[in-house]
Scaffold this motif. Structure first.
Motif, mmCIF file in Angstrom:
data_model
loop_
_atom_site.group_PDB
_atom_site.id
_atom_site.type_symbol
_atom_site.label_atom_id
_atom_site.label_comp_id
_atom_site.label_asym_id
_atom_site.label_seq_id
_atom_site.Cartn_x
_atom_site.Cartn_y
_atom_site.Cartn_z
ATOM 1 N N PHE A 1 0.838 -1.205 0.000
ATOM 2 C CA PHE A 1 0.000 0.000 0.000
ATOM 3 C C PHE A 1 0.876 1.259 0.000
ATOM 4 C CE2 PHE A 1 -3.046 3.043 1.710
ATOM 5 C CZ PHE A 1 -4.233 2.654 1.116
ATOM 6 N N ALA A 2 1.931 1.232 0.823
ATOM 7 C CA ALA A 2 2.848 2.385 0.874
ATOM 8 C C ALA A 2 3.498 2.578 -0.493
ATOM 9 C CB ALA A 2 3.907 2.165 1.953
ATOM 10 N N GLY A 3 3.894 1.447 -1.105
ATOM 11 C CA GLY A 3 4.502 1.538 -2.435
ATOM 12 C C GLY A 3 3.523 2.117 -3.446
ATOM 13 N N TYR A 4 2.266 1.717 -3.320
ATOM 14 C CA TYR A 4 1.237 2.201 -4.244
ATOM 15 C C TYR A 4 0.994 3.700 -4.030
ATOM 16 C CZ TYR A 4 -3.282 2.380 -6.654
ATOM 17 O OH TYR A 4 -4.304 2.698 -7.484
ATOM 18 N N MET A 5 0.990 4.143 -2.773
ATOM 19 C CA MET A 5 0.803 5.579 -2.490
ATOM 20 C C MET A 5 1.946 6.385 -3.107
ATOM 21 S SD MET A 5 -0.541 5.597 1.450
ATOM 22 C CE MET A 5 -0.607 7.374 1.659
ATOM 23 N N ARG A 6 3.157 5.851 -2.963
ATOM 24 C CA ARG A 6 4.318 6.569 -3.515
ATOM 25 C C ARG A 6 4.198 6.648 -5.041
ATOM 26 N NH1 ARG A 6 10.307 4.515 -2.044
ATOM 27 N NH2 ARG A 6 9.627 2.677 -3.173
ATOM 28 N N GLN A 7 3.729 5.543 -5.626
ATOM 29 C CA GLN A 7 3.586 5.515 -7.085
ATOM 30 C C GLN A 7 2.465 6.461 -7.547
ATOM 31 O OE1 GLN A 7 3.051 1.506 -8.581
ATOM 32 N NE2 GLN A 7 1.756 2.308 -10.210
ATOM 33 N N TYR B 1 12.867 -9.243 4.277
ATOM 34 C CA TYR B 1 11.720 -9.433 3.366
ATOM 35 C C TYR B 1 11.271 -8.066 2.842
ATOM 36 C CZ TYR B 1 6.830 -10.386 2.040
ATOM 37 O OH TYR B 1 5.639 -10.460 1.366
ATOM 38 N N SER B 2 11.152 -7.092 3.741
ATOM 39 C CA SER B 2 10.680 -5.755 3.354
ATOM 40 C C SER B 2 11.691 -5.067 2.444
ATOM 41 C CB SER B 2 10.434 -4.895 4.595
ATOM 42 O OG SER B 2 9.613 -5.570 5.507
ATOM 43 N N LEU B 3 12.991 -5.208 2.797
ATOM 44 C CA LEU B 3 14.030 -4.537 1.993
ATOM 45 C C LEU B 3 14.052 -5.059 0.560
ATOM 46 C CD1 LEU B 3 16.923 -4.340 4.618
ATOM 47 C CD2 LEU B 3 15.797 -2.377 3.522
ATOM 48 N N SER B 4 13.668 -6.330 0.392
ATOM 49 C CA SER B 4 13.657 -6.874 -0.969
ATOM 50 C C SER B 4 12.411 -6.436 -1.733
ATOM 51 C CB SER B 4 13.750 -8.396 -0.933
ATOM 52 O OG SER B 4 12.580 -8.924 -0.348
ATOM 53 N N ARG B 5 11.505 -5.744 -1.046
ATOM 54 C CA ARG B 5 10.241 -5.314 -1.671
ATOM 55 C C ARG B 5 9.984 -3.843 -1.351
ATOM 56 N NH1 ARG B 5 10.183 -10.456 -0.106
ATOM 57 N NH2 ARG B 5 9.006 -12.002 -1.305
ATOM 58 N N ARG B 6 10.584 -2.994 -2.082
ATOM 59 C CA ARG B 6 10.315 -1.547 -2.060
ATOM 60 C C ARG B 6 10.865 -0.764 -0.874
ATOM 61 N NH1 ARG B 6 4.222 -1.313 -4.449
ATOM 62 N NH2 ARG B 6 4.637 -2.898 -5.983
ATOM 63 N N THR B 7 11.288 -1.434 0.206
ATOM 64 C CA THR B 7 11.723 -0.689 1.385
ATOM 65 C C THR B 7 13.134 -0.128 1.192
ATOM 66 O OG1 THR B 7 10.333 -2.019 2.766
ATOM 67 C CG2 THR B 7 12.161 -0.934 3.869
ATOM 68 N N ASP B 8 13.343 1.117 1.632
ATOM 69 C CA ASP B 8 14.654 1.750 1.468
ATOM 70 C C ASP B 8 15.511 1.606 2.718
ATOM 71 O OD1 ASP B 8 13.998 2.984 -1.127
ATOM 72 O OD2 ASP B 8 12.483 4.011 0.074
ATOM 73 N N ILE B 9 14.865 1.666 3.887
ATOM 74 C CA ILE B 9 15.611 1.660 5.153
ATOM 75 C C ILE B 9 14.872 0.740 6.120
ATOM 76 C CG2 ILE B 9 16.346 3.109 7.127
ATOM 77 C CD1 ILE B 9 16.293 5.492 5.095
ATOM 78 N N ALA B 10 15.634 -0.006 6.940
ATOM 79 C CA ALA B 10 14.970 -0.915 7.882
ATOM 80 C C ALA B 10 15.466 -0.637 9.302
ATOM 81 C CB ALA B 10 15.257 -2.354 7.500
ATOM 82 N N VAL B 11 14.521 -0.620 10.256
ATOM 83 C CA VAL B 11 14.880 -0.355 11.654
ATOM 84 C C VAL B 11 14.359 -1.499 12.519
ATOM 85 C CG1 VAL B 11 14.631 1.214 13.615
ATOM 86 C CG2 VAL B 11 14.730 2.143 11.284
ATOM 87 N N PRO C 1 -0.008 -6.429 -5.910
ATOM 88 C CA PRO C 1 1.056 -7.443 -5.796
ATOM 89 C C PRO C 1 2.354 -6.868 -5.227
ATOM 90 C CG PRO C 1 0.677 -6.827 -8.090
ATOM 91 C CD PRO C 1 -0.371 -6.118 -7.286
ATOM 92 N N LEU C 2 3.077 -7.722 -4.535
ATOM 93 C CA LEU C 2 4.313 -7.289 -3.886
ATOM 94 C C LEU C 2 5.359 -8.377 -4.095
ATOM 95 C CD1 LEU C 2 5.451 -5.094 -1.894
ATOM 96 C CD2 LEU C 2 4.800 -6.633 -0.077
ATOM 97 N N PHE C 3 6.076 -8.299 -5.220
ATOM 98 C CA PHE C 3 7.048 -9.348 -5.529
ATOM 99 C C PHE C 3 8.465 -8.869 -5.244
ATOM 100 C CE2 PHE C 3 3.594 -10.108 -8.689
ATOM 101 C CZ PHE C 3 3.082 -11.229 -8.053
ATOM 102 N N ALA C 4 9.309 -9.851 -4.903
ATOM 103 C CA ALA C 4 10.736 -9.533 -4.760
ATOM 104 C C ALA C 4 11.435 -9.974 -6.041
ATOM 105 C CB ALA C 4 11.305 -10.291 -3.576
#
Ligand code: FAD
Length: 696
Positions: A48-54, A79-89, A198-201
């Motif tokens: 959803f976040a990726g879609y909002m950014r798009q 998992y998140s970093l391989s799918r649209r995430t830039d930074i992980a905490v 869809p959210l593919f790596a």
């Protein structure tokens, strides 16, 4: 430019539960035996976040994934970093373990603040996005509590988003329909209820994710106010396996037999609908009991047995008052009880025996939900339960009624069992704006200090309750299916509310009580508690409570609300519902219509049409026919589900049906484990055959 902080959680994979995942002794789930996965709705939140950014064509907006958990929760960040995430905490620290929702939301909110300050350079143009709930906790409480801690708007149960005039507009689920809203300003918290983007790596993405650095923070880095067990406002008393379903779950192989069963079971059923398994069992306050050591009402079976042994021992030793128990008496008790107790346990029990007064005082309250001048049925059910709890505790039932033009509803609420109606009337409260309602309700609770506050576990209640409880420093248990007054004498608590709820996708039940809180708060599932027959001769008091509410208390803007209209008789003895499996409107009308008519003629009673939410959203039938958590809860003699999978939100609404029959083409449809009779097959083949068999 907007940035996004997506909250992701690692959870046990409850869809892959095997028999060896349960402890053979206790029947409870052993979490370590299950694989860990990302919480499904959190992966949808990431998409959803990726879609909002798009949608906003915002190439500079960053997505930060944040998780709190043990070191292995790093997996969910990879998992998140391989799918649209830039930074992980990763927020990880032993001190954060054992947290309830307050002690989860609080450190996460502090971590959000730190991300905003250090990664977004204090710019406040970001959204916090998360799944609406996690499959292990199922509470939906953490995101609204984060919003409350940070003073942000929260839009919950979002299913879609569009970008217009440089703003996002969110579609969200509400009771009886849907609503489009925008937030007045950023930052804001959004929770995602369903999203099928869809959210593919990619291989490259996975390789990159494995090399990327993860930011790690401990408890000292964020300096949160409530952490771990000590910062929690609830305590789990007991975890136990859910009772076996009372449904027969019988597989019927041929349509003729099914027709015969429908006719015979309908004829043999009585008029009564369901039975209230949630009764408290007549709790009596210690001061009213015939003997000072009568401790029949302890919270767990083991505690009850221990107190019984203590009572028998005291009686044998001729000890009839707590004042007679000195050190010498304690030693005698220890010996006489055959060393059944440890010294410390005995000390605690003796101290507990001295308690006669309830731990909380004040009324038992229900926060009313209503729309367009109509009280939500779940509010009446809660008043029925509150009446029983209040009678046990020898106190009054109060209803907190916030809104506008409320007077006509007060009579109905009193007739339903309330003694005092606390009315907060303000034009701004005409619509449900979470922040404004939170202010009104929290202020009223603070002033009158009820000992128990119940909210309906509807989308509105599950949003409002966490905000109110967090604001007032109270624990909250979500989605209770049973509420009981009991003692926990050894912990020094008398007449407390034991709140029982399903967890881990319904695979275990947990009994929880409140700790370190001025009031005990819970949301309860609609359709579980029983409404009392209205008594219009009852007298009650209407108490007006004023709270200053202005436009600045509104954090969201409602753009459009779609609610069901029209007339439906859900009091009918037979309801035939169609789900998404009906495929199209023609099928729905033809098949549901034919079966309603066939059953109505054969059984000599009215049959009404119902639908799942998915069927309504596909446009198969008007929303007023929706059955379930956000539709209507029904309790007919016969409920027939055609092409309905059996999602929890649908099943909650039909729990009080006497007989449930399901027709579904999927032999593994979850509804087959929660119905009385089922047949596997295509509705287009089965229903015409069934109608014909009924007519023979
Ligand atoms: C906050 C919230 C509130 C909600 N409130 C409600 C609510 O009030 N009521 C509600 O119903 N849902 C509600 N939902 C949605 C719920 O989670 C499910 O998505 C919904 O119930 C699914 O509807 P369904 O069973 O018709 O569709 P699906 O889950 O898609 O199931 C369709 C079924 O049809 C079967 N099927 C397909 N073709 C055929 C065929 N030809 N013949 C026979 N069977 C066939 C499939 O095997 C499948 O089991 C809510 C969700 C949320 C998040």
């Amino acid at each position: 430019m907007s940035s996004y902080i997506v909250l992701v959680k690692q959870v046990p994979d409850v869809s892959q539960i095997t028999d060896n995942a349960f402890d053979p002794e206790s029947g409870t789930l052993i979490r370590t035996r299950l694989a860990s996965v990302i919480n499904e709705l959190d992966s949808q939140a990431l998409a959803f976040a990726g879609y909002m950014r798009q949608l906003s064509d915002d190439k500079d907006g960053r997505i930060v994934a944040l998780t709190m958990g043990p070191p292995m929760a790093e997996e969910v960040l990879r998992y998140s970093l391989s799918r649209r995430t830039d930074i992980a905490v990763l927020l990880t620290d032993r001190a954060l373990g054992g947290a309830d929702t307050v002690a989860t939301a609080n450190p996460l909110a502090f971590a959000v603040r730190k991300i905003a300050a250090e990664i977004f350079s204090s710019e406040d143009n970001y959204y916090v996005i998360s799944g609406m709930q996690s499959v292990d906790g199922d509470t939906a409480q953490v995101p609204p509590q984060i919003a409350e801690e940070l003073g942000l708007a929260c839009v919950a149960y979002v299913t879609d988003v569009r970008f217009r005039n440089n703003h996002f507009e969110f579609t969200r689920i509400i009771s009886g329909g849907s609503q489009v809203v925008a937030v007045k300003k950023q930052p804001a918290v959004i929770t995602v209820a369903k999203y099928e983007w869809p959210l593919f790596a990619t291989f490259a993405g996975t390789r990159k994710a494995n090399r990327m650095e993860i930011i790690r923070w401990g408890a000292d880095d964020i300096k949160a106010a409530h952490i771990g067990v000590a910062g929690s406002k609830t305590r789990v008393i007991r975890v136990f396996p859910p009772g076996k379903s009372m449904r027969k779950c019988r597989h019927i192989k041929d349509v003729r037999s099914l027709a015969g069963i429908l006719i015979s079971t309908f004829a043999s059923q009585d008029q009564g609908r369901g039975n209230d398994s949630t009764k408290t069992g007549g709790y009596v306050l210690p001061g009213r009991r015939s003997s000072w050591y009568d401790r029949r009402f302890e919270g767990t079976e083991k505690e009850r047995q221990d107190f019984q042994i203590l009572a028998d021992t005291l009686s044998r030793l001729g000890i009839h008052s707590a004042g007679d128990i000195d050190q010498a008496a304690k030693e005698k008790i220890l010996t006489a009880s055959g060393d059944h107790f440890h010294q410390k346990a005995l000390e605690d029990m003796v101290e507990g025996l001295k308690l006669t007064r309830p731990s909380y005082t004040g009324e038992v309250w229900v926060v009313a939900e209503h729309n367009g001048g109509v009280v939500h049925p779940a509010t009446f059910e809660l008043i029925g339960k509150a009446r029983e709890l209040a009678d046990n505790l020898e106190t009054k039932v109060g209803v907190c009624l916030a809104g506008f033009e409320l007077e006509p509803m007060t009579k109905e609420l009193i007739a339903a069992g309330a003694d005092n109606i606390y009315v907060i009337e303000n034009q701004i409260l005409r619509d449900f704006y979470p922040a404004a309602y939170r202010k009104a309700v929290a202020d009223c609770i603070k002033k009158y200090s009820p000992q128990i506050v119940l909210f309906a576990a509807t989308p509105q209640g599950r949003m409002l309750a966490p905000m109110v409880s967090y604001r007032l420093g109270c624990g909250l248990t979500a989605d209770c299916t049973s509420l009981d007054i009991r003692d926990s004498s050894r912990k020094g608590q008398i007449g407390i509310l034991l709140q029982t709820r399903p967890a881990l996708g319904g695979n275990v039940m947990a009994t929880i009580c409140t700790k370190d809180s001025p009031s005990q708060m819970a949301t309860a599932r609609p359709g579980v508690m029983k409404r009392l027959a209205p008594d219009y001769s009852r007298k009650g008091k209407v108490i007006r409570h004023n709270v200053e509410i202005s436009d600045s208390d509104i954090a969201t803007r409602i753009i459009n609300t779609e609610l069901g209209t029209g007339q439906v008789n859900f009091g009918a003895e037979v309801i035939v519902s169609g789900g998404k499996g009906m495929q199209n409107r023609d099928n729905y009308n033809r098949l549901v219509g034919a079966l309603c008519q066939g059953l109505s003629q054969k059984l000599g009673t009215e049959a009404e049409k119902g639908a799942s939410r998915a069927a309504v959203e596909q446009g198969l039938i008007e929303r007023v026919h929706q059955v379930g958590q956000t539709g209507t809860s029904v309790g007919p003699k016969l409920y027939v589900a055609l092409g309905i999978s059996g999602a929890i939100q649908h099943m909650i609404g039909i729990a009080n049906s006497q007989t449930i029959v399901a027709i579904n083409s999927d032999p593994n449809a979850p509804i087959f484990r929660q119905c009385d009779y089922y047949i596997v097959g295509n509705v287009e083949d089965i229903v015409p055959e069934l109608v014909q068999a009924l007519n023979v």
